[in-house]
Design a protein around this motif. Structure first.
Motif, PDB file in Angstrom:
ATOM      1  N   SER A 179       0.795  -1.234   0.000  1.00 27.26           N
ATOM      2  CA  SER A 179       0.000   0.000   0.000  1.00 27.26           C
ATOM      3  C   SER A 179       0.826   1.282   0.000  1.00 27.26           C
ATOM      4  N   PHE A 180       1.938   1.303   0.734  1.00 25.53           N
ATOM      5  CA  PHE A 180       2.593   2.583   1.019  1.00 25.53           C
ATOM      6  C   PHE A 180       3.709   2.989   0.063  1.00 25.53           C
ATOM      7  N   ILE A 181       4.313   2.057  -0.654  1.00 21.45           N
ATOM      8  CA  ILE A 181       5.456   2.421  -1.500  1.00 21.45           C
ATOM      9  C   ILE A 181       5.060   3.323  -2.683  1.00 21.45           C
ATOM     10  N   PRO A 182       4.010   3.011  -3.446  1.00 17.33           N
ATOM     11  CA  PRO A 182       3.629   3.945  -4.508  1.00 17.33           C
ATOM     12  C   PRO A 182       3.309   5.341  -3.967  1.00 17.33           C
ATOM     13  N   ALA A 183       2.679   5.404  -2.794  1.00 16.06           N
ATOM     14  CA  ALA A 183       2.362   6.697  -2.184  1.00 16.06           C
ATOM     15  C   ALA A 183       3.636   7.475  -1.847  1.00 16.06           C
ATOM     16  N   VAL A 184       4.676   6.769  -1.394  1.00 15.42           N
ATOM     17  CA  VAL A 184       5.957   7.422  -1.096  1.00 15.42           C
ATOM     18  C   VAL A 184       6.574   7.981  -2.381  1.00 15.42           C
ATOM     19  N   PHE A 185       6.475   7.224  -3.477  1.00 15.67           N
ATOM     20  CA  PHE A 185       6.964   7.711  -4.768  1.00 15.67           C
ATOM     21  C   PHE A 185       6.212   8.997  -5.149  1.00 15.67           C
ATOM     22  N   GLY A 186       4.887   8.980  -4.981  1.00 18.12           N
ATOM     23  CA  GLY A 186       4.088  10.159  -5.299  1.00 18.12           C
ATOM     24  C   GLY A 186       4.454  11.352  -4.444  1.00 18.12           C
ATOM     25  N   LEU A 187       4.717  11.084  -3.166  1.00 20.65           N
ATOM     26  CA  LEU A 187       5.124  12.133  -2.234  1.00 20.65           C
ATOM     27  C   LEU A 187       6.435  12.775  -2.687  1.00 20.65           C
ATOM     28  N   TYR A 188       7.417  11.936  -3.033  1.00 21.06           N
ATOM     29  CA  TYR A 188       8.714  12.457  -3.466  1.00 21.06           C
ATOM     30  C   TYR A 188       8.595  13.253  -4.761  1.00 21.06           C
ATOM     31  N   ALA A 189       7.767  12.776  -5.694  1.00 21.35           N
ATOM     32  CA  ALA A 189       7.587  13.491  -6.964  1.00 21.35           C
ATOM     33  C   ALA A 189       6.963  14.861  -6.720  1.00 21.35           C
ATOM     34  N   ALA A 190       5.913  14.898  -5.892  1.00 21.03           N
ATOM     35  CA  ALA A 190       5.252  16.172  -5.577  1.00 21.03           C
ATOM     36  C   ALA A 190       6.207  17.116  -4.850  1.00 21.03           C
ATOM     37  N   ALA A 191       6.979  16.581  -3.918  1.00 21.00           N
ATOM     38  CA  ALA A 191       7.934  17.412  -3.174  1.00 21.00           C
ATOM     39  C   ALA A 191       8.993  18.002  -4.096  1.00 21.00           C
ATOM     40  N   GLU A 192       9.455  17.203  -5.052  1.00 18.72           N
ATOM     41  CA  GLU A 192      10.450  17.683  -6.015  1.00 18.72           C
ATOM     42  C   GLU A 192       9.912  18.893  -6.782  1.00 18.72           C
ATOM     43  N   VAL A 193       8.671  18.789  -7.226  1.00 17.18           N
ATOM     44  CA  VAL A 193       8.056  19.860  -8.008  1.00 17.18           C
ATOM     45  C   VAL A 193       7.792  21.096  -7.138  1.00 17.18           C
ATOM     46  N   ILE A 194       7.194  20.874  -5.972  1.00 16.30           N
ATOM     47  CA  ILE A 194       6.851  22.000  -5.087  1.00 16.30           C
ATOM     48  C   ILE A 194       8.100  22.761  -4.650  1.00 16.30           C
ATOM     49  N   ASN A 195       9.138  22.025  -4.257  1.00 18.80           N
ATOM     50  CA  ASN A 195      10.363  22.688  -3.811  1.00 18.80           C
ATOM     51  C   ASN A 195      11.037  23.451  -4.953  1.00 18.80           C
ATOM     52  N   TYR A 196      10.937  22.941  -6.167  1.00 18.72           N
ATOM     53  CA  TYR A 196      11.466  23.672  -7.330  1.00 18.72           C
ATOM     54  C   TYR A 196      10.680  24.975  -7.527  1.00 18.72           C
ATOM     55  N   LEU A 197       9.359  24.884  -7.466  1.00 19.95           N
ATOM     56  CA  LEU A 197       8.510  26.072  -7.665  1.00 19.95           C
ATOM     57  C   LEU A 197       8.750  27.132  -6.589  1.00 19.95           C
ATOM     58  N   LEU A 198       9.117  26.679  -5.406  1.00 15.89           N
ATOM     59  CA  LEU A 198       9.296  27.615  -4.282  1.00 15.89           C
ATOM     60  C   LEU A 198      10.715  28.178  -4.206  1.00 15.89           C
ATOM     61  N   LYS A 199      11.610  27.709  -5.053  1.00 10.56           N
ATOM     62  CA  LYS A 199      12.979  28.191  -5.012  1.00 10.56           C
ATOM     63  C   LYS A 199      13.026  29.717  -5.061  1.00 10.56           C
ATOM     64  N   ASP A 200      13.803  30.282  -4.186  1.00  9.02           N
ATOM     65  CA  ASP A 200      13.978  31.748  -4.113  1.00  9.02           C
ATOM     66  C   ASP A 200      12.742  32.494  -3.619  1.00  9.02           C
ATOM     67  N   SER A 201      11.715  31.757  -3.143  1.00  3.11           N
ATOM     68  CA  SER A 201      10.501  32.451  -2.710  1.00  3.11           C
ATOM     69  C   SER A 201      10.734  33.278  -1.441  1.00  3.11           C
ATOM     70  N   ALA A 202      11.764  32.944  -0.710  1.00  8.36           N
ATOM     71  CA  ALA A 202      12.058  33.683   0.512  1.00  8.36           C
ATOM     72  C   ALA A 202      12.829  34.975   0.231  1.00  8.36           C
ATOM     73  N   GLU A 203      13.301  35.112  -0.999  1.00  7.34           N
ATOM     74  CA  GLU A 203      14.133  36.281  -1.306  1.00  7.34           C
ATOM     75  C   GLU A 203      13.273  37.507  -1.653  1.00  7.34           C
TER      76      GLU A 203
END
Length: 243
Positions: free
Chosen positions: A219-243
Motif C-alpha cells: 500500500s505505502f510504496i507507490p504513495a511514497v513515490f508520489g510524495l517524493y515526486a510532488a515534493a520535487e516539483v513544489i520545492n522547485y517552484l518555491l525556489k527563491d521564494s524567501a528572497e
C-alpha cells in the motif's frame, strides 16, 4: 469569518510561496498508485492549475494502493474520481482532465497545448514513458519521472536522483537504455528505489497498454513515490521564494 484553508502552509512558505504555487501550471500523467497521491499532494499544497491524464478505470485490484480506488468507485474513470476529489480539496483549482492513455503520437500535442511549469511522469510502462520524457526534453519543460514501485517494501530506499544515478530498478534500466539511443544520458530527475526487487512477486500480463508484466505492490510504496515526486516539483517552484 471563514479561515484560510492554506493557513498552515502559508506559515511555512509565506504568502509569496503560496502565490508561486497558485500561479503554477502542472501536468500529471498517470493516476495510479503514484500519480494519484502526487496529484493530491500538489492540490493540498495550493497549486493553482493542473492537467490530469489517465485513460484507465478503477479496478478492484487497484484498491490496495491507489487513492481513487474504493469499492464504491469500481468501474469509474480514475481521472473523474481524482478530479472530483481535488476540486473538493481546492474549489479554486483550475483543472483539465484527459481520459486517455497517451500514445507516443499524442505526447507533443498534449504538452504543447498549454505552458506547463513542470511535468510529473507517473506512467508505469516503458514506451509511453520514453515518449513523454523525450517530448518534455524537446519542449524544454522540466520533468520528474517515477520509476518502478513494484516489488519493493522499504520506504527508506526511495530516492530522487538524476536518471544516470538510478540503480537496482529494472524500469529505470530499460528507460536509460532506450534514452541512450537518443543520446539522452542525464538531465532527468527520477524517483526510484534502490531496493532489490522481489522476483517472486512478478506476474505476466496480456501485453495490453504497453505492459508485459508487473510486480506485486504494498500500500505505502507507490504513495511514497508520489510524495517524493510532488515534493520535487513544489520545492522547485518555491525556489527563491524567501528572497
Amino acid at each position: 469569518m471563514q479561515k484560510n484553508w492554506l493557513e498552515r502552509t502559508e506559515l511555512l512558505i509565506k504568502e509569496i510561496g503560496t502565490e508561486k504555487l497558485k500561479r503554477a501550471n502542472l501536468l500529471v500523467v498517470g493516476l495510479g498508485g503514484v500519480g494519484s497521491f502526487a496529484a493530491e499532494f500538489l492540490a493540498r499544497a495550493g497549486v493553482g492549475k493542473m492537467t490530469l491524464v489517465d485513460g484507465d478505470i478503477v479496478d478492484i485490484t487497484n484498491i490496495n494502493r491507489q487513492l481513487p480506488a474504493l469499492h464504491s468507485t469500481i468501474g469509474k474513470l480514475k481521472v473523474d474520481v481524482v478530479a472530483e476529489r481535488l476540486r473538493d480539496i481546492n474549489p479554486g483549482l483550475q483543472l483539465t482532465t484527459l481520459s486517455e492513455f497517451l500514445n507516443p503520437e499524442r505526447m507533443e500535442e498534449v504538452i504543447g497545448a498549454e505552458k506547463f511549469d513542470y511535468i510529473l511522469d507517473c506512467i508505469d510502462s516503458v514506451t509511453p514513458k520514453i515518449s513523454l520524457i523525450k517530448a518534455a526534453k524537446r519542449k524544454k519543460i522540466k520533468i520528474v519521472s517515477c520509476m518502478g514501485a513494484g516489488g519493493k517494501m522499504d520506504p527508506a530506499k526511495v530516492l530522487v536522483r538524476d536518471i544516470s544515478k538510478t540503480h537496482n530498478c529494472y524500469l529505470a534500466k530499460q528507460v536509460r537504455k532506450r534514452l541512450k539511443k537518443d543520446h539522452i544520458n542525464k538531465g532527468i530527475r527520477c524517483v526510484f528505489s534502490n531496493e532489490i526487487q522481489s522476483e517472486e512477486s512478478l506476474a505476466l500480463t496480456d501485453g495490453s497498454n504497453y505492459k508485459r508484466s508487473f510486480y506485486g505492490t504494498i500500500s505505502f510504496i507507490p504513495a511514497v513515490f508520489g510524495l517524493y515526486a510532488a515534493a520535487e516539483v513544489i520545492n522547485y517552484l518555491l525556489k527563491d521564494s524567501a528572497e
